[in-house]
Enzyme design. Structure first.
Site, PDB file in Angstrom:
ATOM      1  N   HIS A 152      29.202  36.806  34.459  1.00  0.00           N
ATOM      2  CA  HIS A 152      30.028  37.046  33.400  1.00  0.00           C
ATOM      3  C   HIS A 152      29.927  35.603  32.470  1.00  0.00           C
ATOM      4  O   HIS A 152      29.684  35.891  31.308  1.00  0.00           O
ATOM      5  CB  HIS A 152      31.585  37.422  33.626  1.00  0.00           C
TER       6      HIS A 152
ATOM      7  N   GLN B 257      30.084  38.630  39.552  1.00  0.00           N
ATOM      8  CA  GLN B 257      31.103  38.261  38.554  1.00  0.00           C
ATOM      9  C   GLN B 257      30.462  36.954  37.958  1.00  0.00           C
ATOM     10  O   GLN B 257      31.066  36.459  36.950  1.00  0.00           O
ATOM     11  CB  GLN B 257      32.589  38.006  39.506  1.00  0.00           C
TER      12      GLN B 257
ATOM     13  N   HIS C  40      85.556  44.221  23.574  1.00  0.00           N
ATOM     14  CA  HIS C  40      85.012  44.819  24.607  1.00  0.00           C
ATOM     15  C   HIS C  40      85.878  45.619  25.648  1.00  0.00           C
ATOM     16  O   HIS C  40      85.812  46.994  25.827  1.00  0.00           O
ATOM     17  CB  HIS C  40      83.964  44.152  25.484  1.00  0.00           C
TER      18      HIS C  40
ATOM     19  N   SER D  15      36.632  35.829  34.809  1.00  0.00           N
ATOM     20  CA  SER D  15      36.399  36.728  35.721  1.00  0.00           C
ATOM     21  C   SER D  15      36.406  36.244  37.099  1.00  0.00           C
ATOM     22  O   SER D  15      35.950  34.929  37.317  1.00  0.00           O
ATOM     23  CB  SER D  15      35.178  37.769  35.443  1.00  0.00           C
TER      24      SER D  15
ATOM     25  N   GLN E 170      41.645  37.993  12.654  1.00  0.00           N
ATOM     26  CA  GLN E 170      42.052  38.853  11.467  1.00  0.00           C
ATOM     27  C   GLN E 170      42.405  40.423  11.947  1.00  0.00           C
ATOM     28  O   GLN E 170      43.311  40.918  11.258  1.00  0.00           O
ATOM     29  CB  GLN E 170      40.850  38.723  10.365  1.00  0.00           C
TER      30      GLN E 170
ATOM     31  N   ASN F 175      37.268  36.925  22.446  1.00  0.00           N
ATOM     32  CA  ASN F 175      37.110  35.569  22.693  1.00  0.00           C
ATOM     33  C   ASN F 175      38.193  34.829  22.585  1.00  0.00           C
ATOM     34  O   ASN F 175      39.269  35.456  22.494  1.00  0.00           O
ATOM     35  CB  ASN F 175      35.873  35.305  21.472  1.00  0.00           C
TER      36      ASN F 175
ATOM     37  N   GLU G 210      41.489  38.282  41.216  1.00  0.00           N
ATOM     38  CA  GLU G 210      41.434  39.166  40.358  1.00  0.00           C
ATOM     39  C   GLU G 210      40.776  40.522  41.272  1.00  0.00           C
ATOM     40  O   GLU G 210      41.374  41.668  41.122  1.00  0.00           O
ATOM     41  CB  GLU G 210      40.291  39.204  39.103  1.00  0.00           C
ATOM     42  N   HIS G 211      39.412  40.254  41.796  1.00  0.00           N
ATOM     43  CA  HIS G 211      38.857  41.271  42.740  1.00  0.00           C
ATOM     44  C   HIS G 211      38.796  40.642  44.187  1.00  0.00           C
ATOM     45  O   HIS G 211      38.227  39.382  44.254  1.00  0.00           O
ATOM     46  CB  HIS G 211      37.503  41.537  42.142  1.00  0.00           C
TER      47      HIS G 211
ATOM     48  N   ASP H 155      34.265  48.026  38.191  1.00  0.00           N
ATOM     49  CA  ASP H 155      34.191  47.700  36.948  1.00  0.00           C
ATOM     50  C   ASP H 155      33.611  49.033  36.346  1.00  0.00           C
ATOM     51  O   ASP H 155      33.817  48.872  34.825  1.00  0.00           O
ATOM     52  CB  ASP H 155      32.916  46.831  36.701  1.00  0.00           C
TER      53      ASP H 155
END
Length: 434
Positions: free
Chosen positions: A267, A264, A425, A242, A196, A219, A332-333, A366
């Site tokens: 997480h 990681q 054109h 992650s 929402q 989420n 990612e890392h 981080d």
């Protein structure tokens, strides 16, 4: 013992490519039930505005809001949260914010133009987005670091209005999150969350302004909503779990590496932590450290699940092979815990962020190193980049033809337009030919 079972792979095995593919596979198949529910919420908010937002907020966050004016968190509330922080937390938050801002200042893109011999001027104009919505998770999983990482680059880019939405389950606010919003320059904040909140930012209500882009983690409902409103508004990315990949030459303390993998893995159960080394004895030492240290961790169950289902220790013949594997993973890392990280870094083509040397723990990135911690996951570093100032700036092309330029370009355009049977054109260009 920690009873964690972590996979062992060897890059010289004939079926290694398939094993790696299976390890990386992340099936976040669209849950049609969630998609239908989110679509219904989006449609309701689009049609019924504030009333729908209040209804869902009261239902999902156990609030008792009667009027839309209660949705906004006053600026004074954010300021009070900052002013009442314990000194140590205030210092840490301010230092992190300053470092993120300093790094972001280097990312600004400037407008440019050049003039051709006949006087025609071509260029590019850079403009900040008018407004951005920042989604911040609420409740127990509250991340003030995410507020800094998303809000500060937007303000450095010159975004006109930055609007934060953060759910407050049972009316509970997280003071660190509100304080981070205050020092990062958030303009307005609303105590709403879920699909929402994304709908309100995308379509606007009488109380909540519509924005040009929505950024920030959430989420599965938030991620699905962002995916579905994309096109109506811009979004930053659809983030997966992650990930950390560590390449080590066997000379770093194994406890350090084990804890870097934990950082990681803690997480969530779907996070991925992988270690690559050319030293088999070192891989065994790190595995022993994992068993020894895991029982000391608060989130031991989550770490155990993550390492058992998606973690791996990979043996390679040499570090060149390690970089080849890293480029396939596109993590990612990426930690380069080696003697000469610069040499190895030169061979890395795909990574969200690279942490170079034995002393550079991924956790520093981080929170406070400076570069953004919003990074591409699930191998998307093959084609995308960390969040930055450039994500809050637009580029507009500029063309200013001289009479001579209109003459020469008009002849070219005329030929190409007639080749495409687009006569208007062609004639539009031909009118300006001498």
């Amino acid at each position: 013992m920690s009873n964690v079972t972590i996979k062992h792979l060897n890059a010289s095995d004939a079926n290694f490519s398939q094993q790696l593919k299976d390890l990386l596979a992340w099936d976040e198949s669209d849950d049609l039930d969630i998609q239908q529910r989110v679509l219904a919420i989006l449609a309701d908010v689009r049609s019924n505005g504030d009333a729908a937002v209040i209804n869902y907020t009261n239902r999902f966050d156990h609030r008792a809001i009667a009027d839309a004016s209660e949705l906004e968190l006053p600026k004074a509330t954010l300021q009070a949260a900052w002013e009442n922080l314990p000194a140590e937390q205030a210092h840490a938050l301010q230092t992190a914010a300053d470092r993120v801002r300093t790094y972001a200042e280097h990312q600004k893109i400037a407008s440019w133009q050049y003039e051709e011999a006949d006087g025609t001027v071509l260029g590019q104009k850079i403009t900040p987005l008018d407004s951005v919505g920042l989604y911040v998770p609420g409740g127990k999983a509250a991340y003030p670091s995410s507020v800094l990482m998303n809000a500060i680059p937007a303000k450095v880019a010159g975004v006109g209005e930055l609007i934060m939405v953060v759910p407050t389950p049972n009316g509970e606010t997280n003071e660190l999150v509100l304080a981070a919003a205050y020092i990062a320059g958030v303009d307005r904040a609303f105590s709403i969350g879920g699909a929402q909140a994304v709908a309100a930012l995308a379509y606007g209500t009488a109380t909540i302004p519509a924005v040009a882009k929505i950024v920030g983690p959430g989420n599965i409902y938030v991620a699905t909503a962002k995916k579905l409103v994309f096109g109506q508004v811009g979004i930053d990315m659809i983030a997966g779990p992650s990930e950390i990949l560590v390449i080590c030459d066997g000379k770093t303390n194994p406890d350090w590496i084990a804890m870097d993998l934990f950082s990681q893995a803690e997480h969530d159960e779907n996070a991925q932590a992988i270690l690559i080394s050319d030293d088999g004895d070192f891989l065994a030492a790190v595995e022993q450290s994992i068993h020894t240290l895991l029982p000391t961790m608060e989130r031991a169950d989550i770490i155990r699940a993550s390492l058992s289902t998606r973690g791996a220790l990979i043996k390679v013949d040499n570090l060149d092979v390690a970089t080849d594997v890293a480029n396939v993973i596109a993590p990612e890392h990426l930690e380069l815990s080696v003697a000469d990280p610069e040499a190895l870094c030169a061979k890395i083509r795909h990574a969200g962020a690279i942490f170079m040397g034995r002393y550079t723990a991924e956790a520093l990135g981080d929170y406070c190193a400076g570069p953004n911690h919003v990074l591409p996951t699930s191998s998307t570093a093959r084609f995308s980049s960390p969040l930055g100032v450039y994500d809050f700036q637009k580029r507009t092309s500029l063309i200013n033809c001289s009479a001579a330029g209109a003459d020469s370009l008009g002849k070219i355009a005329s030929v190409l337009a007639r080749g495409e049977s687009l006569t208007a054109h062609a004639r539009s260009a031909e009118y300006r030919i001498k």
